[in-house]
Design a protein around this motif. Structure first.
Motif, mmCIF file in Angstrom:
data_model
loop_
_atom_site.group_PDB
_atom_site.id
_atom_site.type_symbol
_atom_site.label_atom_id
_atom_site.label_comp_id
_atom_site.label_asym_id
_atom_site.label_seq_id
_atom_site.Cartn_x
_atom_site.Cartn_y
_atom_site.Cartn_z
ATOM 1 N N LYS A 101 56.504 54.985 110.249
ATOM 2 C CA LYS A 101 56.072 55.974 109.559
ATOM 3 C C LYS A 101 55.883 56.275 107.500
ATOM 4 C CE LYS A 101 55.977 60.918 109.250
ATOM 5 N NZ LYS A 101 56.145 62.765 109.411
ATOM 6 N N GLU A 102 57.872 55.248 107.636
ATOM 7 C CA GLU A 102 58.102 54.973 106.605
ATOM 8 C C GLU A 102 57.434 54.340 105.329
ATOM 9 O OE1 GLU A 102 61.794 54.637 105.726
ATOM 10 O OE2 GLU A 102 62.647 55.973 107.158
ATOM 11 N N ILE A 103 57.116 52.840 106.757
ATOM 12 C CA ILE A 103 55.747 51.731 106.178
ATOM 13 C C ILE A 103 54.143 52.490 105.607
ATOM 14 C CG2 ILE A 103 54.813 49.486 106.510
ATOM 15 C CD1 ILE A 103 57.425 49.366 108.014
ATOM 16 N N LEU A 104 53.532 52.714 106.870
ATOM 17 C CA LEU A 104 52.476 53.257 106.060
ATOM 18 C C LEU A 104 52.590 54.425 105.434
ATOM 19 C CD1 LEU A 104 51.847 54.232 110.387
ATOM 20 C CD2 LEU A 104 50.779 52.935 108.596
ATOM 21 N N GLU A 105 53.410 55.851 105.626
ATOM 22 C CA GLU A 105 53.686 56.829 104.007
ATOM 23 C C GLU A 105 53.646 55.841 102.744
ATOM 24 O OE1 GLU A 105 56.181 59.699 105.093
ATOM 25 O OE2 GLU A 105 55.169 60.742 106.586
ATOM 26 N N GLU A 106 54.414 54.570 102.632
ATOM 27 C CA GLU A 106 54.782 54.576 101.045
ATOM 28 C C GLU A 106 52.950 53.635 101.440
ATOM 29 O OE1 GLU A 106 57.595 51.379 102.271
ATOM 30 O OE2 GLU A 106 60.175 53.573 102.021
ATOM 31 N N ALA A 107 52.668 53.164 101.398
ATOM 32 C CA ALA A 107 51.740 52.090 101.625
ATOM 33 C C ALA A 107 50.536 52.931 101.142
ATOM 34 C CB ALA A 107 51.323 51.288 103.018
ATOM 35 N N ALA A 108 50.573 53.933 102.050
ATOM 36 C CA ALA A 108 49.291 55.304 101.463
ATOM 37 C C ALA A 108 49.724 55.420 99.590
ATOM 38 C CB ALA A 108 48.830 56.230 102.693
ATOM 39 N N ASN A 110 50.665 54.362 97.356
ATOM 40 C CA ASN A 110 50.929 53.203 96.563
ATOM 41 C C ASN A 110 48.763 53.048 95.963
ATOM 42 O OD1 ASN A 110 51.015 51.083 94.881
ATOM 43 N ND2 ASN A 110 51.558 49.792 96.938
ATOM 44 N N ARG A 111 49.091 53.655 94.953
ATOM 45 C CA ARG A 111 47.425 53.674 94.847
ATOM 46 C C ARG A 111 47.193 52.043 94.051
ATOM 47 N NH1 ARG A 111 44.214 58.294 95.969
ATOM 48 N NH2 ARG A 111 42.990 56.443 95.973
ATOM 49 N N ASN A 118 48.323 42.918 102.078
ATOM 50 C CA ASN A 118 48.606 44.211 103.111
ATOM 51 C C ASN A 118 48.212 45.431 102.638
ATOM 52 O OD1 ASN A 118 47.939 41.668 105.360
ATOM 53 N ND2 ASN A 118 49.993 40.865 105.364
ATOM 54 N N ALA A 119 49.442 45.861 102.378
ATOM 55 C CA ALA A 119 50.118 46.772 101.472
ATOM 56 C C ALA A 119 48.570 48.043 101.741
ATOM 57 C CB ALA A 119 50.458 46.388 100.258
ATOM 58 N N GLN A 120 47.678 46.863 100.719
ATOM 59 C CA GLN A 120 46.707 48.098 100.410
ATOM 60 C C GLN A 120 45.457 48.390 101.311
ATOM 61 O OE1 GLN A 120 42.508 46.377 100.380
ATOM 62 N NE2 GLN A 120 42.136 48.927 100.312
ATOM 63 N N LYS A 121 45.529 47.421 102.891
ATOM 64 C CA LYS A 121 44.667 47.469 103.697
ATOM 65 C C LYS A 121 45.815 48.368 104.674
ATOM 66 C CE LYS A 121 41.889 43.050 104.247
ATOM 67 N NZ LYS A 121 42.228 42.560 102.691
ATOM 68 N N LEU A 449 38.334 40.872 106.072
ATOM 69 C CA LEU A 449 38.142 42.054 106.136
ATOM 70 C C LEU A 449 38.138 42.834 105.202
ATOM 71 C CD1 LEU A 449 37.463 44.177 108.048
ATOM 72 C CD2 LEU A 449 40.371 44.315 108.769
ATOM 73 N N THR A 450 36.915 44.077 105.108
ATOM 74 C CA THR A 450 37.582 45.078 104.060
ATOM 75 C C THR A 450 37.741 46.567 104.560
ATOM 76 O OG1 THR A 450 35.499 44.011 102.809
ATOM 77 C CG2 THR A 450 36.119 46.339 101.769
ATOM 78 N N ILE A 451 38.816 47.076 103.875
ATOM 79 C CA ILE A 451 39.318 48.674 104.455
ATOM 80 C C ILE A 451 39.480 49.074 103.332
ATOM 81 C CG2 ILE A 451 40.977 49.726 105.566
ATOM 82 C CD1 ILE A 451 40.477 47.840 107.225
ATOM 83 N N THR A 452 38.786 49.976 103.779
ATOM 84 C CA THR A 452 38.373 51.583 102.148
ATOM 85 C C THR A 452 39.330 52.664 103.163
ATOM 86 O OG1 THR A 452 36.709 52.233 102.672
ATOM 87 C CG2 THR A 452 36.882 50.222 100.824
ATOM 88 N N ARG A 453 39.309 53.722 101.827
ATOM 89 C CA ARG A 453 39.585 54.866 102.344
ATOM 90 C C ARG A 453 38.586 55.795 101.908
ATOM 91 N NH1 ARG A 453 45.082 56.464 99.307
ATOM 92 N NH2 ARG A 453 46.265 54.682 99.945
ATOM 93 N N GLU A 454 37.132 55.089 102.331
ATOM 94 C CA GLU A 454 36.165 55.934 102.118
ATOM 95 C C GLU A 454 35.573 56.681 103.597
ATOM 96 O OE1 GLU A 454 31.616 55.344 103.057
ATOM 97 O OE2 GLU A 454 32.822 53.683 101.884
ATOM 98 N N SER A 455 36.668 56.200 104.781
ATOM 99 C CA SER A 455 36.020 56.168 106.450
ATOM 100 C C SER A 455 36.826 55.530 107.759
ATOM 101 C CB SER A 455 34.725 56.360 106.754
ATOM 102 O OG SER A 455 34.417 56.277 107.890
ATOM 103 N N TYR A 456 37.312 56.322 107.682
ATOM 104 C CA TYR A 456 38.423 56.123 109.067
ATOM 105 C C TYR A 456 37.551 55.297 110.432
ATOM 106 C CZ TYR A 456 41.553 56.465 113.059
ATOM 107 O OH TYR A 456 42.628 56.429 113.795
ATOM 108 N N THR A 457 36.101 55.760 110.309
ATOM 109 C CA THR A 457 35.672 55.545 111.496
ATOM 110 C C THR A 457 34.938 53.928 111.166
ATOM 111 O OG1 THR A 457 34.732 57.558 112.779
ATOM 112 C CG2 THR A 457 33.503 56.278 112.855
#
Length: 700
Positions: A101-108, A110-111, A118-121, A449-457
């Motif tokens: 959870k710490e890793i995920l929240e820190e990565a999220a 970090n804009r 990896n941190a961005q994705k 692989l492109t990952i964005t904040r637009e859509s979880y699905t």
């Protein structure tokens, strides 16, 4: 999606969640008695890794070692409302989840992470999944292009491309197919086709008519009907569409092999030329389907269950296209329900409540953490390893594997029922065993692989398509021995027969399973038991059918094979007799491989510990901790890590579908057959934890 490899693992569990220790006061015990003795004048020093408060000393270790070793813990740790079972794996799971959870929240947060890193994705994936406001606002919009693709189907000639796309999306429709290692020539990849296409856990849920199964089917029907209603169908149409899905799935279930039948690797390896398969299954249109999956170069396929594909062929030829579309629409939505608005998530949970007995939905961040691990696990795993795994832990684990491997070699060499030619092949296989500890030497490259904040699905679908394309690209190339079948944070381990490798992720190499501060007895009984278990999977009833190179080849003399089978059948009968619930018995055939790995693994690990103790103490006295000898602490460690409370619904499902026996029988099943256990705790002939010599199962 590629066919999953045969992974013979310690447990079917994913990353778990956890509890706390009991609080009953401890009293020392000795090897000479089965009841609590008078405390010594000078107490033995306290050890590390075992909690003496967890023991129930009102129970004799020779009567019920499961209760003796952890009865107080079991009483103090009922299953939480959001879980279906509860055990020490959950203790580690909670700690691991806190780190993740710490890793995920820190990565999220970090804009400014480098684009494509990896941190961005990881950060953007987690942020998109936790943004429930955006998910509710978007509704079905992210899924509409895929729903429209299914709705656009007009002719059967268009089926191959559509089914191929659903395979690439991993929706689970119709069957499982993709690239796999050829089990009879492990230097190359082949195309594997296997039964699938069901929503319920396995075929018998569609075919049995007992009250419990009927209740689950009612919940399943309600779930399907509700989802079609959410998709816009009126009640009558939703009910009709749900009936269509159930009817098609029941056809596939009736043609599917049982879980026990799926354990026969020879029966599930049926090599066909592509031309012959296309002729036998014309409605599947394999050449077009494989070409659409970027596998058009294939000239042959391995069909796991030919009769299943006979039925699939008939289904695709005779069922109305509209019904096939309804079925595919259901599987698409079902496969991404967790990424959709809350109504879909809640409908899925209500179905799972009936299946498992869960009382409350798991907290969203924990569900999203598991989804991140499942979707971009090695990107996430790299961040975890940097934070949580030490080189010292890896060194110690490799040392233990080496000692256990040496013990297994000695057991093979001194085996009294195996002939010299079979022993030579067995030692060759053991020497060729690959060992992977902690994390991959070569990580997956996620740059495409492109990952964005637009859509979880959209992120989940993009990752599935990327993975399918990556796997297809392997076809025709050399087999990659650097790949892992589990991610680094996973609290589990496995043996892969075609690759002849054992794999221990970093997530498992943590207390209470592995603690560098604990004495050898505790570590050998805990993670050592896992290591021995995975190593001896190579010589269980399935694993023994693969040779040193991982090829499915019979290297046993007929007499040795017959003797092994005779000994294994004793184990099967012992487990058939275990009954955790009224009228519910463990399936000794389904659980055979895991039981054999427990039996053999514990025996060879005990041998490795004895060598370690002999080297350290010679013939002199061996130190006690908390009043227990090293031999006793070894068995206590084995048992305490298998104590489990489980809901009756989940237990019934486990016995029907899981190749692992319930925790209490994994604890006592092997040690009832071990003279070493009886000697350690002073058990006598006639005690419940002691099998007579005539009834005892001995593999190695």
């Amino acid at each position: 999606m590629a066919k999953l490899p045969i992974l013979l693992s310690l447990s079917a569990g994913l990353l778990a969640v956890a509890g706390c220790a009991g609080s009953r006061p401890a009293a020392p015990a000795t090897a000479a008695t089965t009841t609590a003795p008078t405390p010594p004048a000078t107490p033995d020093p306290k050890g590390v890794g075992l909690d003496m408060a967890d023991l129930d000393r009102s129970v004799s270790p020779c009567d019920d070692f499961f209760e003796f070793s952890g009865g107080n813990w079991l009483k103090a740790n009922p299953v939480p409302s959001y879980a279906t079972s509860w055990g020490p794996r959950n203790l580690l799971g909670l700690r691991t989840q806190a780190t993740l959870k710490e890793i995920l929240e820190e990565a999220a947060a970090n804009r400014s992470a480098a684009p494509g890193s990896n941190a961005q994705k990881v950060g953007d994936f987690y942020a998109s999944a936790m943004d429930t406001v955006a998910i509710e606002k978007a509704g079905l919009a992210p899924l509409k292009p895929e729903l429209a693709r299914i709705a656009a189907l007009k002719t059967r000639a268009e089926l191959p491309a559509l089914i191929a796309h659903e395979q690439d999306l991993g929706t689970g429709a119709f069957f499982r197919g993709g690239v796999q290692v050829d089990e009879k020539n492990t230097t190359r990849y082949v195309i594997g086709l296997d039964q699938g296409g069901l929503t319920l856990p396995e075929r018998d849920y569609y075919l049995r008519d007992d009250a419990r199964t009927q209740k689950i089917r009612v919940a399943y029907q309600a779930y399907v009907q509700q989802v079609f209603g959410l998709l816009g169908d009126n009640p009558a149409t939703a009910q009709r569409n749900a009936a269509t899905v159930e009817r098609l799935e029941k056809r596939l279930a009736q043609a599917s092999r049982t879980r026990v039948e799926l354990r026969d690797p020879q029966a599930n390896y049926n090599q066909m030329t592509l031309a012959a398969a296309a002729q036998r299954y014309p409605a599947v249109q394999l050449p077009k389907l494989l070409a659409a999956m970027q596998l058009g170069k294939a000239q042959e396929v391995i069909v796991g269950q030919p009769a299943f594909f006979d039925e699939l062929n008939t289904l695709l030829k005779t069922e109305p296209l509209a019904d096939l579309q309804t079925y595919m629409r259901w599987h698409l939505v079902r496969s991404v329900a967790g990424t959709l608005p809350a109504a879909y998530v809640e409908a899925s949970f209500r179905y799972n409540q009936a299946l498992t007995g869960a009382k409350l939905q798991t907290t969203r961040w924990k569900r999203v953490q598991a989804a991140t691990d499942a979707t971009i696990g090695e990107a996430f795993g790299q961040l975890y390893v940097d934070k949580a795994f030490s080189p010292e832990a890896k060194r110690k684990a490799l040392e233990m594997v080496g000692n256990i491997k040496a013990s297994l070699a000695e057991h093979i060499q001194t085996n009294t029922w195996m002939s010299a030619p079979t022993k030579a092949e067995a030692l060759k296989k053991l020497n060729a065993l690959r060992v992977k500890i902690g994390y991959p030497d070569q990580w997956k490259d996620y740059s495409a692989l492109t990952i964005t904040r637009e859509s979880y699905t959209k992120n989940v679908l993009a990752a599935r398509l990327w993975e399918s394309k990556r796997e297809a690209a392997r076809f025709g190339g050399p087999v990659d021995h650097t790949e892992w079948g589990m991610t680094p944070p996973t609290i589990n381990a496995y043996y892969n027969p075609p690759l002849n490798e054992i794999v221990f992720p970093a997530g498992y190499l943590q207390p209470p399973f592995f603690d560098p501060k604990a004495d050898d007895a505790v570590n050998y009984g805990a993670i050592g038991g896992v290591m021995g278990h995975e190593m001896t999977h190579g010589f269980d009833d399935q694993g023994r059918q693969y040779d040193a190179a991982g090829n499915l080849r019979d290297w046993w003399t007929p007499a040795d094979a017959a003797e092994f089978t005779k000994r294994a059948n004793i184990v099967g009968k012992q487990y058939d007799a275990f009954s955790p619930l009224d009228s519910v018995h463990v399936n000794g055939k389904l659980t055979m491989g895991e039981n054999l790995a427990d039996f053999a693994g514990l025996t060879i690990v005990h041998g490795a510990l004895e060598k370690q103790l002999q080297q350290r103490y010679g013939s002199g006295p061996r130190p006690k901790y908390d009043g227990f000898t090293p031999e006793q602490r070894f068995f206590l460690s084995w048992a305490q890590l298998r104590r489990t409370n489980i809901r009756p619904e989940a237990l019934r499902q486990q016995i029907l579908t899981d190749p692992h026996s319930p925790g209490q029988y994994r604890t006592i099943g092997p040690i009832m057959n071990m003279p070493q256990f009886q000697a350690a705790f002073g058990c006598k002939e006639g005690d419940k934890m002691t099998r007579t010599a005539a009834d005892r199962a001995v593999i190695w």
